[in-house]
Design an enzyme around this catalytic site. Structure first.
Site, PDB file in Angstrom:
ATOM      1  N   LYS A  23       0.880  -1.366   0.165  1.00 50.25           N
ATOM      2  CA  LYS A  23       0.029  -0.001  -0.099  1.00 50.25           C
ATOM      3  C   LYS A  23       0.921   1.135  -0.068  1.00 50.25           C
ATOM      4  CE  LYS A  23      -2.749   1.248   3.587  1.00 50.25           C
ATOM      5  NZ  LYS A  23      -2.496   2.486   4.042  1.00 50.25           N
ATOM      6  N   ARG A  28       2.889   5.818  -3.487  1.00 49.17           N
ATOM      7  CA  ARG A  28       3.944   6.759  -3.821  1.00 49.17           C
ATOM      8  C   ARG A  28       4.189   6.441  -5.100  1.00 49.17           C
ATOM      9  NH1 ARG A  28       4.459   5.595   1.390  1.00 49.17           N
ATOM     10  NH2 ARG A  28       6.025   6.855   2.750  1.00 49.17           N
ATOM     11  N   GLY A 107      -4.576   8.022   4.679  1.00 48.62           N
ATOM     12  CA  GLY A 107      -3.792   8.909   5.472  1.00 48.62           C
ATOM     13  C   GLY A 107      -2.539   9.383   4.592  1.00 48.62           C
ATOM     14  N   ARG A 136      -7.751  12.822  11.549  1.00 53.87           N
ATOM     15  CA  ARG A 136      -6.202  12.708  11.461  1.00 53.87           C
ATOM     16  C   ARG A 136      -5.642  13.945  11.459  1.00 53.87           C
ATOM     17  NH1 ARG A 136      -5.210   7.580   8.707  1.00 53.87           N
ATOM     18  NH2 ARG A 136      -3.182   7.443   9.679  1.00 53.87           N
ATOM     19  N   GLN A 181       5.295   9.712   6.776  1.00 54.48           N
ATOM     20  CA  GLN A 181       4.764  10.615   6.017  1.00 54.48           C
ATOM     21  C   GLN A 181       4.926  12.124   5.897  1.00 54.48           C
ATOM     22  OE1 GLN A 181       0.492   9.689   7.536  1.00 54.48           O
ATOM     23  NE2 GLN A 181       0.273   7.620   6.233  1.00 54.48           N
ATOM     24  N   ASP A 328       2.734  -0.381  11.769  1.00 56.06           N
ATOM     25  CA  ASP A 328       1.502  -0.789  11.749  1.00 56.06           C
ATOM     26  C   ASP A 328       1.141  -2.238  12.284  1.00 56.06           C
ATOM     27  OD1 ASP A 328       0.777   1.603  10.459  1.00 56.06           O
ATOM     28  OD2 ASP A 328       1.422   0.970   8.529  1.00 56.06           O
ATOM     29  N   LYS A 355      -3.943   6.673  14.273  1.00 55.26           N
ATOM     30  CA  LYS A 355      -3.918   6.046  13.082  1.00 55.26           C
ATOM     31  C   LYS A 355      -5.465   5.930  12.511  1.00 55.26           C
ATOM     32  CE  LYS A 355       0.238   5.192  12.642  1.00 55.26           C
ATOM     33  NZ  LYS A 355       1.020   6.020  11.627  1.00 55.26           N
ATOM     34  N   ARG A 359      -5.655   3.102  18.051  1.00 56.77           N
ATOM     35  CA  ARG A 359      -4.967   1.691  18.031  1.00 56.77           C
ATOM     36  C   ARG A 359      -4.816   1.069  19.462  1.00 56.77           C
ATOM     37  NH1 ARG A 359      -2.568   1.161  12.014  1.00 56.77           N
ATOM     38  NH2 ARG A 359      -4.589   0.904  10.883  1.00 56.77           N
TER      39      ARG A 359
HETATM   40  C1  S3P Z   1       2.875   5.335   6.095  1.00 55.93           C
HETATM   41  C2  S3P Z   1       3.585   5.613   7.171  1.00 55.93           C
HETATM   42  C3  S3P Z   1       3.128   5.365   8.514  1.00 55.93           C
HETATM   43  C4  S3P Z   1       2.108   4.177   8.701  1.00 55.93           C
HETATM   44  C5  S3P Z   1       1.107   4.256   7.538  1.00 55.93           C
HETATM   45  C6  S3P Z   1       1.654   4.519   6.191  1.00 55.93           C
HETATM   46  C7  S3P Z   1       3.671   5.495   4.891  1.00 55.93           C
HETATM   47  O1  S3P Z   1       2.504   6.510   9.141  1.00 55.93           O
HETATM   48  O2  S3P Z   1       1.749   3.899   9.826  1.00 55.93           O
HETATM   49  O3  S3P Z   1       0.153   3.148   7.828  1.00 55.93           O
HETATM   50  O4  S3P Z   1       3.207   5.202   3.873  1.00 55.93           O
HETATM   51  O5  S3P Z   1       4.512   6.617   4.584  1.00 55.93           O
HETATM   52  P1  S3P Z   1       3.743   7.662   9.865  1.00 55.93           P
HETATM   53  O6  S3P Z   1       4.807   7.612   9.037  1.00 55.93           O
HETATM   54  O7  S3P Z   1       2.730   8.949   9.907  1.00 55.93           O
HETATM   55  O8  S3P Z   1       3.887   7.061  11.087  1.00 55.93           O
END
Ligand code: S3P
Length: 450
Positions: A23, A28, A107, A136, A181, A328, A355, A359
């Protein structure tokens, strides 16, 4: 009324499968393909609700989906079902057009795309999503983007998020929380800013953005805890191959570890070390039955087959660098800890509260409802291993990973688990129930690995 699905203990998990496409990498891939000048090919894009939102979003800003081909065998072994090959014509790094974007439950889309949009020469955008997305926080991206010169506006730091195009300048940003993220958002902004951008990480987080941007020709490098990116004229993403998602594989890794007699082989999984923290944690808990068979690299991402058997587990301490590397999978750590001997303590994981659901609260309540001895703390959980779970009823709270955790708990429990709103799994793994069933009724694996 939400759906209710029963998961019963049906014995060992046996057999081989390829989990769905990653995912994080799929999000990306769609975004970076959209930034490209020429046509890009994404092989094995995740066909799930979250990544459909991203595909819609990049089309809303002008990228064109030229071709979508359902593949039955994408790359390597396994069925690869539901993983189409996409051809996407990008708009170029500075060609996104104005749009109103529905991010759904995603997210990663909400946090990454604004970095690129904020630095466009012209345009205005609004990003909004479902009930969960509206809880969020976006201040974590708005703060660094504003430091770069971005013009953004949110509703008390929550979506909807409005962005107006503005000239950006490179900054050095120290991440207050270890978040891939936020790091990725700032790096994407750095591509269209003036001067170099640096992101300093408190702890290592997943580095898919860096790898994919480098493969597309961006100048991105790491020095210790700092990622440096230079502005780019153009990106050439070319061909991006998406491996199977370690975070989806994790449900079967957990299940096979706690159900006696299991022997499961998971094909073509992304084993980037910034994602596989669960394996290190399980090893510390005494898991002996896990083997990663390296399968080379694709698009700068390491791939491997993972073979998992049952192990007796003991409690352990989880915190610090473990957390972003298994962020995760921490709900699954809490689940397997119920089957261990002794106490497991998860610390430094307050991010779990932000999240798709809280969680910490949701996992604690769920495991307690199934007979587990779990206490929530501000930044984690304390789990007293009781050697198993009785079973009972839980609700996913619309969180895909909680739905699948409930299913794993069910097949490992004594009495079974009824999961409310199992459909939430479709956010990342629409075929989950079918895959789980195939392992529950699967024949033993024939060949020893070596
Ligand atoms: C993700 C980064 C994580 C993860 C999310 C996907 C990503 O979040 O929990 O499911 O694709 O960069 P954070 O980096 O904000 O912790």
């Amino acid at each position: 009324m939400s759906d209710r699905t029963n998961f019963r203990p049906l014995g060992a998990l046996r057999g081989a499968l390829r989990p769905p496409a990653d995912k994080s990498i799929s999000h990306r891939a769609a975004m970076i393909a959209a930034m490209g000048e020429e046509e890009a090919e994404v092989v094995g894009y995740l066909d799930a609700a979250d990544t459909r939102s991203t595909l819609d979003a990049v089309q809303a800003v002008g990228a064109r989906l030229l071709h979508e081909e359902k593949a039955t065998d994408v790359v390597g072994e396994g069925d690869g079902l539901g993983a189409p090959t996409l051809r996407i014509a990008g708009v170029g790094l500075r060609g996104a057009r104005s749009a109103s974007i529905d991010v759904g439950n995603a997210g990663t889309l909400l946090r990454l795309l604004p970095g690129w949009l904020a630095g466009q020469p012209t345009g205005a955008w609004e990003l909004d999503g479902d009930e969960s997305i509206r809880k969020r926080p976006v201040d974590r991206i708005a703060d660094p983007l504003r430091q770069m010169g971005a013009v953004l506006d949110a509703n008390d730091d929550l979506p909807p998020l409005r962005i107006e195009a503005a000239p950006l300048r490179g900054i050095t940003y120290e991440l207050p929380v270890a978040s891939a993220q936020v790091k990725s958002c700032v790096l994407l902004a750095g591509l269209v800013a003036e001067g170099e951008t640096r992101v300093v990480e408190p702890l290592p987080t997943r580095d898919h953005s860096e790898r994919m941007l480098a493969a597309a020709g961006a100048q991105v490098s790491r020095a210790g805890d700092t990622v440096v990116i230079a502005p780019a004229e153009r990106l050439e993403p070319g061909r991006i191959v998406v491996p199977a998602d370690f975070s989806s594989a994790a449900f079967f890794i957990a299940a096979a570890t706690i159900v006696p007699g299991s022997d499961v082989l998971l094909h073509h999984v992304g084993v980037n070390p910034t994602r596989t923290g669960l394996l290190a944690i399980l090893e510390r808990m005494g898991a002996e039955g896990i083997e990663v068979i390296p399968g080379g690299e694709e698009g700068g991402e390491p791939i491997g087959d993972i073979r998992v058997g049952h192990s007796e587990l003991r409690g352990c301490e989880v915190g610090g660098t473990d957390v972003p590397l298994a962020i995760d999978e921490l709900p699954l750590v809490a689940l397997v800890a119920c089957f261990a001997e002794g106490t497991t303590t998860i610390r430094d994981a307050a991010e779990l509260r932000r999240k798709e659901s809280d969680r910490i609260a949701v996992v604690t309540d769920a495991l307690r409802a199934l007979g587990g001895r779990v206490e929530a703390t501000e930044d984690g959980m304390v789990i007293e291993g009781t050697g198993g779970l009785r079973g009972g009823q839980i609700d996913s709270h619309g969180d895909h990973r909680i739905a699948m955790l409930g299913a794993v708990a069910g097949v490992a429990s004594t009495d079974g688990v009824e999961v409310g709103n199992m459909a939430a799994a479709g956010v990342s793994y629409p075929g989950f129930q079918g895959d789980l069933n195939s392992l529950l009724h699967g024949p033993p694996l024939r060949d020893p690995v070596h």
